[in-house]
Design an enzyme around this catalytic site. Structure first.
Site, mmCIF file in Angstrom:
data_model
loop_
_atom_site.group_PDB
_atom_site.id
_atom_site.type_symbol
_atom_site.label_atom_id
_atom_site.label_comp_id
_atom_site.label_asym_id
_atom_site.label_seq_id
_atom_site.Cartn_x
_atom_site.Cartn_y
_atom_site.Cartn_z
ATOM 1 N N ASN A 106 0.911 -1.414 0.073
ATOM 2 C CA ASN A 106 0.070 0.038 0.087
ATOM 3 C C ASN A 106 0.987 1.245 0.101
ATOM 4 O O ASN A 106 1.839 1.321 0.463
ATOM 5 C CB ASN A 106 -1.023 0.190 1.265
ATOM 6 N N HIS A 108 0.751 5.169 1.210
ATOM 7 C CA HIS A 108 0.064 6.058 2.276
ATOM 8 C C HIS A 108 0.829 7.155 2.324
ATOM 9 O O HIS A 108 1.943 7.510 2.626
ATOM 10 C CB HIS A 108 0.275 5.507 3.574
#
Ligand code: GAR
Length: 209
Positions: A106, A108
């Protein structure tokens, strides 16, 4: 080349950065699917125009588990070695995270462990921080934690608003994500990881079909 699937909810500028980087001759990965929980996500149209297979299904009216099962089946069918969340704005169920453990990444928009969750830029500015930034990390059950694979800091300037800072952080994200993902899949390819994952996915696929 490693096979990478990308999951988005919106604009998809990180997806575009990952995709265009994958077309450089030296890229260690190729993009085999772009998936979304939002059939109207602008990033889906971009991917389709670039000839990348897409999958989308609205999560509305479905349980979290049912949606994640559908997403998992779509991903498994594309046989990715790694899955990159890129502006995917939903929390994944523990069952889904477990199935992709170690190959789910991911990005972020903060320097984790600072500011997990939402409104990261506003919080960094309000705290008087001298920089914000972005982090690529492995996904675990706990939101925005998991091993950090790469980070880039971006200076906060006097007069910055969450929007002006977000725009510069986004530029940094577009550099960080392709190179970090590329390094991660290369490391694992060297270790024979890809072959092991393909076997696991084949077994998984037999289960869902
Ligand atoms: C990016 O800034 C990404 O870091 C952030 O959403 C934006 C998506 O932009 N992700 C999160 O906040 C995840 N919780 P994009 O759709 O243009 O890539």
């Amino acid at each position: 080349k490693a096979r990478v699937a990308i999951v988005i909810s919106g604009e998809g500028s990180n997806m575009a950065a990952l995709l265009y980087a994958s077309r450089l001759p030296t890229s260690p990965y190729e993009v085999v699917l772009v998936a979304s929980n939002n059939p109207d996500a602008p990033g889906l149209a971009l991917a389709a125009a670039e000839g990348v297979p897409t999958w989308s299904q609205s999560h509305r009216g479905m349980s979290r588990e049912a949606f994640d099962d559908a997403l998992h089946a779509a991903l498994a069918a594309a046989r990715p070695d790694a899955v990159a969340l890129a502006g995917y704005m939903r929390i994944l169920t523990p069952g889904f995270v477990e199935k992709w453990r170690g190959r789910l990444l991911n990005i972020h928009p903060s320097l984790l462990p600072l500011y997990p969750g939402l409104d990261t830029h506003a919080r960094a500015i309000a705290a008087g921080d001298s920089s914000g930034g972005c982090t690529v990390h492995l996904v675990t059950d706990e939101v925005d934690s998991g091993d950090i694979l790469g980070q880039l800091a971006v200076a906060i300037r006097p007069g910055d608003t969450p929007e002006t800072l977000a725009a510069r952080v986004r530029l940094a994200e577009h550099q960080l994500y392709p190179s970090t993902l590329g390094a991660y899949v290369s490391r694992h390819e060297d270790a024979g990881w890809i072959e092991a994952q393909v076997d696991a996915l084949t077994a998984d696929l037999a289960e869902v079909s």
